[in-house]
Design an enzyme around this catalytic site. Structure first.
Site, mmCIF file in Angstrom:
data_model
loop_
_atom_site.group_PDB
_atom_site.id
_atom_site.type_symbol
_atom_site.label_atom_id
_atom_site.label_comp_id
_atom_site.label_asym_id
_atom_site.label_seq_id
_atom_site.Cartn_x
_atom_site.Cartn_y
_atom_site.Cartn_z
ATOM 1 N N ARG A 35 0.792 -1.227 0.000
ATOM 2 C CA ARG A 35 0.000 0.000 0.000
ATOM 3 C C ARG A 35 0.824 1.276 0.000
ATOM 4 O O ARG A 35 0.288 2.358 -0.209
ATOM 5 C CB ARG A 35 -0.923 0.016 1.208
ATOM 6 C CG ARG A 35 -0.199 0.175 2.536
ATOM 7 C CD ARG A 35 -1.161 0.201 3.694
ATOM 8 N NE ARG A 35 -0.450 0.409 4.967
ATOM 9 C CZ ARG A 35 -1.063 0.480 6.143
ATOM 10 N NH1 ARG A 35 -2.373 0.351 6.199
ATOM 11 N NH2 ARG A 35 -0.357 0.676 7.241
ATOM 12 N N GLU A 36 2.148 1.169 0.238
ATOM 13 C CA GLU A 36 2.911 2.412 0.382
ATOM 14 C C GLU A 36 4.270 2.364 -0.292
ATOM 15 O O GLU A 36 4.516 3.078 -1.259
ATOM 16 C CB GLU A 36 3.078 2.747 1.862
ATOM 17 C CG GLU A 36 3.705 4.105 2.089
ATOM 18 C CD GLU A 36 3.707 4.503 3.557
ATOM 19 O OE1 GLU A 36 4.201 5.605 3.866
ATOM 20 O OE2 GLU A 36 3.222 3.721 4.385
ATOM 21 N N ILE A 41 8.799 -1.122 6.107
ATOM 22 C CA ILE A 41 9.425 -0.257 7.104
ATOM 23 C C ILE A 41 10.940 -0.398 7.087
ATOM 24 O O ILE A 41 11.675 0.585 7.159
ATOM 25 C CB ILE A 41 8.876 -0.581 8.516
ATOM 26 C CG1 ILE A 41 7.396 -0.213 8.599
ATOM 27 C CG2 ILE A 41 9.673 0.148 9.594
ATOM 28 C CD1 ILE A 41 7.112 1.253 8.416
ATOM 29 N N CYS A 42 11.439 -1.621 6.970
ATOM 30 C CA CYS A 42 12.881 -1.861 7.097
ATOM 31 C C CYS A 42 13.679 -1.056 6.082
ATOM 32 O O CYS A 42 14.608 -0.338 6.435
ATOM 33 C CB CYS A 42 13.181 -3.348 6.948
ATOM 34 S SG CYS A 42 14.938 -3.741 7.096
ATOM 35 N N ILE A 204 15.827 0.640 19.149
ATOM 36 C CA ILE A 204 15.432 1.856 18.442
ATOM 37 C C ILE A 204 15.777 3.091 19.268
ATOM 38 O O ILE A 204 16.376 4.052 18.779
ATOM 39 C CB ILE A 204 13.929 1.820 18.106
ATOM 40 C CG1 ILE A 204 13.642 0.729 17.073
ATOM 41 C CG2 ILE A 204 13.462 3.177 17.579
ATOM 42 C CD1 ILE A 204 12.161 0.517 16.800
ATOM 43 N N GLY A 291 8.422 0.330 21.861
ATOM 44 C CA GLY A 291 8.076 -0.937 21.240
ATOM 45 C C GLY A 291 7.157 -0.761 20.044
ATOM 46 O O GLY A 291 6.809 0.353 19.640
ATOM 47 N N LEU A 338 12.389 -8.750 14.101
ATOM 48 C CA LEU A 338 13.632 -8.440 13.397
ATOM 49 C C LEU A 338 13.486 -8.821 11.933
ATOM 50 O O LEU A 338 12.863 -9.843 11.604
ATOM 51 C CB LEU A 338 14.797 -9.221 14.016
ATOM 52 C CG LEU A 338 15.069 -8.961 15.499
ATOM 53 C CD1 LEU A 338 16.034 -9.989 16.053
ATOM 54 C CD2 LEU A 338 15.603 -7.553 15.709
ATOM 55 N N HIS A 340 15.620 -10.046 9.791
ATOM 56 C CA HIS A 340 16.205 -11.321 9.385
ATOM 57 C C HIS A 340 15.370 -12.499 9.873
ATOM 58 O O HIS A 340 15.326 -13.534 9.221
ATOM 59 C CB HIS A 340 17.658 -11.451 9.841
ATOM 60 C CG HIS A 340 17.946 -10.977 11.220
ATOM 61 N ND1 HIS A 340 18.044 -9.638 11.543
ATOM 62 C CD2 HIS A 340 18.183 -11.647 12.381
ATOM 63 C CE1 HIS A 340 18.334 -9.511 12.833
ATOM 64 N NE2 HIS A 340 18.405 -10.709 13.362
ATOM 65 N N HIS A 464 44.914 -12.948 11.964
ATOM 66 C CA HIS A 464 45.547 -11.879 12.726
ATOM 67 C C HIS A 464 46.108 -10.830 11.764
ATOM 68 O O HIS A 464 46.700 -11.186 10.745
ATOM 69 C CB HIS A 464 46.694 -12.441 13.574
ATOM 70 C CG HIS A 464 47.480 -11.388 14.290
ATOM 71 N ND1 HIS A 464 47.014 -10.788 15.431
ATOM 72 C CD2 HIS A 464 48.686 -10.824 14.005
ATOM 73 C CE1 HIS A 464 47.909 -9.906 15.849
ATOM 74 N NE2 HIS A 464 48.937 -9.906 14.992
#
Length: 485
Positions: A35-36, A41-42, A204, A291, A338, A340, A464
């Site tokens: 719709r957008e 969101i991600c 967040i 949240g 999340l 992932h 290393h």
């Protein structure tokens, strides 16, 4: 009504578009409804653009301390609009990339708001009714993918709900887009505020606190629980808190905002400090980061009898709801919320629909990352949870100050913590704080998925000089064999 689709996915965030791609790979005729913004969101308001903002903050931080690296930089400044525009440009690029992936995989894109009018049953297809979008995007809509479909009724044998989540709103902290922000407004400031109150100290909240503090804002974080980053290991959270406070961020834990009074250009918060007292905090802006809640409304779920619980859709381990032919994955299906997790959950869901051998995801092996300064990353059990589980544990720790690469980078403040079952050597959890630990954590994730014990990790050769050597040393420390401390 068009020809019947095998799979229709509602929502094109990471969970949704990955689900659609995998479905198409498996030979399903697939469509996705959005719709957008493609990417959800991600890609547009979360994972990716926030990292672009934080990257700008990181570089600005280094420019403020050139002498630490033997360099000189004068008259260092920033352009808030340019910082935001860079972030939005990154989002636009990835948004276009999702459109390309849909076309490449022959996934039809349907533009609009979806409602499940009828659930599939047996061989009979269900119906997804798509109406014109009613939501006005905060940012201009990128061009639609060529050939995108519009409102109408679409038949589907399997319907996957991947509608994501939105910021949770608490009474008294309702966002107004001007003085009280959610993460949407916090990502596109017209100017950097001089002072900021962040309510909530999850990933967040802490990321935005870190970003705005780097650009000079006086930042206060209020958290109702006893520690910041509540899902993290207590020792790691305490380490991160000290670093954040050293940068000038004021942190109040065990505290609660009881009242928020708005003036013309600032707010005054009355905060219960959790110790019987209260204080007032004045700030130009407030970010509510308490949240998220799943987007389960207006989808027809109630009419179909799809079971929900506290704002999420109830599913089994493979995305199936209690209604035949209707599935849910990602944030709308519950924590951990999340990207992932959503992607992997979607792949498992459509592979199960195809009848491929699969098994539910082990959520204990899903890594979590917070991209503040310092970064925080973790997987598996915290020390407290391991003890609660009755394990006789061995704990290893290794500080970044003992690592040559960290010192050379000018990033000597960090810690790697590993937790093992002392009886079997099983790696139960790993918790990291410091530079680039979000890139290191996957080594422990792979080890846990392979059921690696301390013996394999001890005998693995780490290159290393790298930060990854801290991981090795932490394992060695758990078994009394650490070298560099």
């Amino acid at each position: 009504m068009t020809d019947t689709y095998d799979v229709v996915v509602i929502g094109s965030g990471p969970g949704g578009y990955v689900t659609a791609i995998r479905a198409a790979q498996l030979g399903f005729k697939t469509a996705i409804v959005e719709r957008e913004h493609l990417g959800g969101i991600c890609l547009n308001w979360g994972c990716i653009p926030t990292k672009a903002l934080l990257r700008s903050a990181e570089i600005y931080h280094y420019l403020q301390h050139p002498g630490d690296y033997g360099l000189t930089a004068e008259n260092v400044s920033f352009d808030a609009k340019a910082v935001v525009e860079r972030s939005r440009a990154v989002s636009r690029q990835l948004n276009a990339g999702v459109g390309f992936l849909m076309k490449k995989n022959k996934v039809d894109v349907i533009w609009g708001e979806a409602r499940i009018a009828k659930a599939p049953r047996g061989e009979a297809a269900g119906t997804v009714a798509v109406a014109a979008p009613s939501k006005v995007p905060m940012q201009p809509q990128p061009p639609l993918p060529k050939g995108a479909l519009g409102p109408g009724d679409y038949a589907a044998r399997h319907i996957v709900v991947a509608t994501g989540a939105r910021p949770r709103v608490l009474p008294g902290l309702e966002p107004d887009g001007k003085l009280v922000w959610t993460y949407f407004e916090a990502m596109v400031p017209q100017a950097m505020p001089k002072s900021l109150l962040v309510v909530g100290s999850g990933a967040i909240g802490i990321e935005f606190a870190s970003f705005y503090r780097t650009f000079g804002a006086e930042v206060t974080v209020v958290e109702v629980l006893p520690q910041i980053l509540p899902v993290e290991d207590a020792e790691i959270a305490a380490f991160a808190r000290k670093r954040l406070e050293k940068q000038g961020i004021r942190i109040l834990t065990g505290a609660k905002v009881n009242q928020l009074d708005k003036a013309g250009d600032h707010v005054v918060a009355t905060v219960d400090d959790g110790k019987g007292g209260s204080r007032t905090i004045e700030a130009e802006r407030v970010i509510s980061a308490v949240g998220v809640v799943g987007n389960i409304e207006n989808l027809g779920l109630e009419e179909l009898g799809v079971r929900t619980d506290r704002g999420i859709v109830v599913t089994d381990g493979l995305g199936r709801t209690n209604v035949e032919g209707v599935y849910a994955i990602g944030d709308v299906a519950g924590p951990p919320m999340l990207a992932h997790k959503a992607e992997h959950e979607g792949v498992l869901c459509v592979e199960a629909i195809k009848g491929l051998p699969t098994h539910p995801m082990d959520k204990a092996m899903i890594p979590g990352c917070t991209y503040c300064n310092p970064q925080v990353a973790s997987v598996g059990l915290t020390e407290a949870k391991a003890k609660e589980g009755g394990y006789d544990i061995k704990v290893g720790r290794f500080p970044f100050i003992g690592n040559g690469k960290a010192i050379a980078l000018g990033e000597p403040e960090g810690l790697v913590k590993t937790i093992f079952d002392g009886r079997t050597g099983q790696l139960l959890g790993a918790h990291l704080v410091g530079a680039e630990v979000t890139e290191l954590i996957q080594g422990f994730v792979v080890a846990m998925n392979l059921e690696t014990t301390e013996e394999e990790l001890i005998h693995s050769v780490f290159p290393h000089p790298t930060l990854s050597e801290t991981m090795h040393e932490s394992v060695l420390d758990a078994f009394g064999r650490v070298i560099h401390t």
